[in-house]
Scaffold this active site. Structure first.
Site: not given
Length: 131
Positions: A36, A71, A78, A87
């Protein structure tokens, strides 16, 4: 542990320092951010060429930088989810998907704004001829 609260110029200095560390981390760790940034490098001169007013230029540039900001926020989401645990959890997956969706929506808004400016400035007259 007591955290020292900085004020004034020191606060601005450290806030800027931490922001630059975040941009550096995004560049080093996130391929999508690097792609980007490369697109923005191409789009910045194009924005100055395409825009015919200050408002148009501001819209074109704002879209570019908002994609980068979205972003970074997506990458932060994340990272936090991944730090919490490897998990699978439905809520973790939803958080990641929503972060990605925010970037996707911003990318779509960017092309719509750029196409709208190009349309208004007559760069898409061939499309107008079709309608």
């Amino acid at each position: 542990m007591h955290q020292i609260k900085r004020t004034g110029v020191k606060r601005f200095y450290f806030a800027t320092k931490y922001s630059m560390q975040g941009i550096k981390a995004a560049w080093q760790e996130e391929p999508a951010f690097r792609y980007e940034v490369c697109a923005v490098v191409v789009m910045l001169p194009a924005a100055f060429w395409l825009a015919q007013s200050g408002i148009q230029l501001a819209l074109l540039l704002a879209c570019c930088f908002l994609v980068l900001a979205f972003e970074i926020v997506n990458s932060a989401i994340e990272a936090v989810v991944d730090r919490w645990g490897p998990e699978y959890h439905e809520l973790a997956g939803r958080a990641k998907d929503m972060g990605s969706a925010a970037v996707f929506m911003m990318l779509n808004m960017t092309w719509v704004v750029w196409a709208g400016v190009a349309w208004d400035n007559g760069y898409l007259d061939f499309v107008k001829a079709l309608f």
